[in-house]
Motif scaffolding. Structure first.
Motif: not given
Length: 410
Positions: A389-399
């Motif tokens: 489920l960590g693949l969902l991190t791609f949907l988070l905005p970059k810093d």
């Protein structure tokens, strides 16, 4: 202290106060050591009180849910009215829970006792995160690592407690931890005094901060990112809950390991998590918080999926790698959440460290019931897919994008 306040008032760099960071990190160690007593007792309670896996899951649920769900509540309250005295008060409540736990004759009194341990932890964590934030200066990743590594180290000692204290001395051995709680109370009284002084010294600065942040809107995309981040941490927590609470039974049943021998494997996993927690913050300062969050889950996924099938001699090296990788984002997710909503430090800290772990508590109940209905091996195989489920991190905005969206709402 006055010098710090003057630097803040003139807008120059705020120093990192390592003495306070190590003190609150030690307080976090005491707090989470006490909470670690609960899972450490599971193998003993299963034998002495003839508890089922479902009942063990419910004990884990009560302590984790109370310590977790209430954290955002106390954090939201502290954002409006900081209360330094909550630090030693939380430790005192945990002490009461310890005494009850050590003397509990049955399952239901154990539930009541661990409720107090959970509430004490819920009171402590948001204010502890706030102190770490205040003492961080410009090194927020490092500061959160120092603070969080204390807690993770305390949690990692659960198998040591089982092997060295609870296995030979039984349930009454819990009472020895009242001394740990007493030391924690004394230390946190010292920290709370510094905290109170900082509130007084920073009164004028606080007015300026409030004036600039209370009118600040939260970008809709940042709200969505926060929801997604909680879900990602929730998946990581479900995996950790499965390993820390039930993998020891898998070792005992499927590999024929003794209760004491199984604790060595759990300790390796958890001490690797301590190292990962400490290094994750500085790595995030260098490579970006979102990148470390992505690495921590996606990097651990292949190893986690292989773990239920490997021979015993490979379990320790794989445990070490999984523990290190998957917890490298532990402190990073807190800092990332604080940057998503910089005017809600206490609430988001409680949300990430608290509520997300509370969802992991639901996982403990589910695992216990599944283990009773199917088998422990089935539970371990189910857990192994969660890091994907960590693949969902791609949907988070970059810093950088997070900073841009915060600038747009000012």
């Amino acid at each position: 202290m006055a010098v710090i306040a003057k630097k803040q008032a003139h807008g120059t760099g705020i120093p990192t106060i390592y003495g306070i960071l190590f003190a609150i990190g030690a307080g976090h160690f005491f707090n989470d050591s006490i909470q670690a007593v609960v899972p450490a007792m599971f193998p003993i309670l299963e034998k002495t009180l003839s508890l089922s896996y479902s009942q063990i899951g419910w004990i884990a649920f009560v302590v984790n849910m109370t310590s977790s769900v209430m954290q955002p509540v106390f954090g939201l309250y502290a954002d409006k009215r900081p209360r330094p005295f909550l630090l030693p008060l939380g430790m005192f409540m945990s002490m009461l829970g310890l005494i009850g736990f050590g003397l509990s004759p049955n399952f239901y009194i154990i539930l009541c006792s661990v409720f107090f341990i959970g509430i004490g932890s819920a009171v402590f964590h948001p204010e502890g995160s706030r102190v770490a934030y205040m003492a961080a200066g410009e090194k927020r990743g490092l500061a959160q690592s120092i603070y969080q590594v204390g807690g993770n180290f305390g949690q990692s000692l659960a198998p040591v407690f089982t092997a060295l204290i609870f296995y030979p001395f039984g349930q009454k051995g819990i009472l020895s931890f009242t001394f740990v709680a007493a030391m924690g109370i004394i230390l946190l009284i010292f920290v709370s005094k510094w905290y109170k002084q900082q509130i007084s010294f920073g009164a004028q600065i606080k007015k300026k901060i409030v004036a600039s942040t209370t009118k600040q809107r939260i970008h809709p995309k940042l709200i969505g990112a926060m929801i997604l981040l909680v879900f990602i941490v929730f998946a990581r927590s479900w995996y950790s809950a499965g390993i820390s609470n039930f993998y020891q039974f898998y070792l005992i049943e499927d590999y024929g390991i003794s209760i004491q021998g199984a604790q060595i494997y759990i300790f390796i996993f958890m001490i690797a998590g301590v190292i990962g927690t400490f290094l994750g913050g500085p790595l995030a300062d260098r490579f970006g918080k979102r990148n470390i969050i992505l690495f921590s889950l996606v990097g651990a996924a292949p190893l986690a999926m292989m773990l239920p099938y490997v021979p015993l001699f490979l379990v320790i090296p794989m445990f070490f790698l999984i523990g290190f990788i998957i917890t490298s984002s532990f402190s990073v997710t807190v800092v990332y959440a604080q940057e998503l909503m910089p005017n809600k430090i206490g609430m988001v800290s409680g949300l990430i460290v608290g509520l997300a772990f509370g969802m992991g508590a639901i996982g403990s109940v589910l695992y216990g019931n599944l283990a009773d209905f199917f088998s422990i091996k089935f539970v371990m195989i189910l857990c192994s897919f969660l890091p994907l489920l960590g693949l969902l991190t791609f949907l988070l905005p970059k810093d950088e994008k997070v900073r841009e969206m915060n600038e747009q709402t000012r």
